[in-house]
Structures are given as C-alpha cells and as structure tokens.
Design an enzyme around this catalytic site. Sequence first.
Site, PDB file in Angstrom:
ATOM      1  N   TYR A  10       0.908  -1.160   0.149  1.00 40.11           N
ATOM      2  CA  TYR A  10      -0.024  -0.135  -0.028  1.00 40.11           C
ATOM      3  C   TYR A  10       0.849   1.298   0.105  1.00 40.11           C
ATOM      4  CZ  TYR A  10       0.982  -0.448   5.101  1.00 40.11           C
ATOM      5  OH  TYR A  10       1.689  -0.470   6.017  1.00 40.11           O
ATOM      6  N   SER A  12       5.224   2.054  -1.330  1.00 39.60           N
ATOM      7  CA  SER A  12       5.852   2.049  -2.571  1.00 39.60           C
ATOM      8  C   SER A  12       6.142   0.875  -3.016  1.00 39.60           C
ATOM      9  CB  SER A  12       7.443   2.325  -2.174  1.00 39.60           C
ATOM     10  OG  SER A  12       7.876   1.417  -1.054  1.00 39.60           O
ATOM     11  N   GLU A  72      10.971  -4.358   4.809  1.00 39.96           N
ATOM     12  CA  GLU A  72       9.712  -4.015   5.459  1.00 39.96           C
ATOM     13  C   GLU A  72       9.836  -4.119   7.013  1.00 39.96           C
ATOM     14  OE1 GLU A  72       7.396  -2.476   3.867  1.00 39.96           O
ATOM     15  OE2 GLU A  72       8.192  -2.593   2.128  1.00 39.96           O
TER      16      GLU A  72
END
Length: 197
Positions: A10, A12, A72
């Site tokens: 949601y 890059s 992440e």
Amino acid sequence: MYNEFWIFGYGSLCWSPNFEYLDRTVGCIKGFKRRFWQNNTVQRGTIDKAETWGVAFKVKGDAALKYLGVRECLLGGYITTTGEFHPKEGGSPLKVLVYVATQKSQHWAGKAPTKDIALQIANAQGVNGHNVEYLLRLAEFMRTEAPEVRDRHLFELESIVVQLLGQYSEENSHLMECQGDKTLKEERAYKISCAAS
C-alpha cells in the site's frame, strides 16, 4: 518451497516492488488505514477500522518473503499479518500477507498535526530517496489506479507539501525536480486542481 500466495502493498510496493511476481491486481483490504505516522522513509501505515487501497502481488517461492523481511520488517519496523484483499475488478476476496506499523516499532512517531507531518515529509530524505517523492508517487498511484477513492489524509498531505515546496528558495530547487522535465510543483499543482474540480 512455498506454494503461491499473495502479498499486499500500500506504499512504495505499488510502483516499486523490486521482486518477481506472477500477477498483480489493484484493490483494498479492510480494517487498516494508511497514515504517515512513522519516522522512516519506507512505507507508512497503522491498524485501524477503515480500508487501505494498494496492490496485491501473487508470488511463488520464498525470494519475495526474504526480500520483504529485510525491507519491511528489519529496516522498516513493520510486523507481518494477514488480511482479506478485495480486488477492484470484483471476484472473490484473497488472503494476503500485509506489513503494518504498530506503536511497538522503533520508528513509530504517532499521530501529529497534518501540517507537522507535511513539514517533515518536505524535509526528509534517506537512502531510498526524498520523502516528497514517496508521497507524490503514492498520490499519483491512487489517482491513476483507484480514482474513485478519496484518501483524504494522503491528498491533504500532498496539497500541503506542494504548497511548502512553492515556498522553498532557489537553493532548494532540487526538491522540485523529482519528476523529469516538469517540476513537482507544476505537475502536482495541476493534478491537485484537476482532482478538486
């Protein structure tokens, strides 16, 4: 080896997944809301009762998981959870992996006035580039891929950042040139005025 599965992006990941995938579809997950409440230059998001639009990627194998574990979780401070993705084009919901920010993250900044967040975005730059680029690419993704959706927080930040960029002096003009020949100020001001009409 993993079977095929879906990963939801949601931020890059919408324009720069940097991993191989078998398929890609635009849609949303429910129960999450996109917010710029982290002090890092990777994606931002927080758990809430809402919906977040982005892209689900169908992948196979563990290469994407290894890459995203670093991108992440390790670097971004996100946790991995699952969600139900609803494709924009309809069809059955998909179970997806999603990376979300929590208050336990070392990067968590929490809620702040929108103008303060915009000022931070206008002045933040890291190894992945300038944070202005992140914001403007995300807004562009939403206008292009999900034009019927109004992400009020995102578009309000975009408007304020574009105004701030207009106030920068010539010595900071590099911030205005992230998008090729047109300056960010010209391109975004045009798109914002079109979206408002």
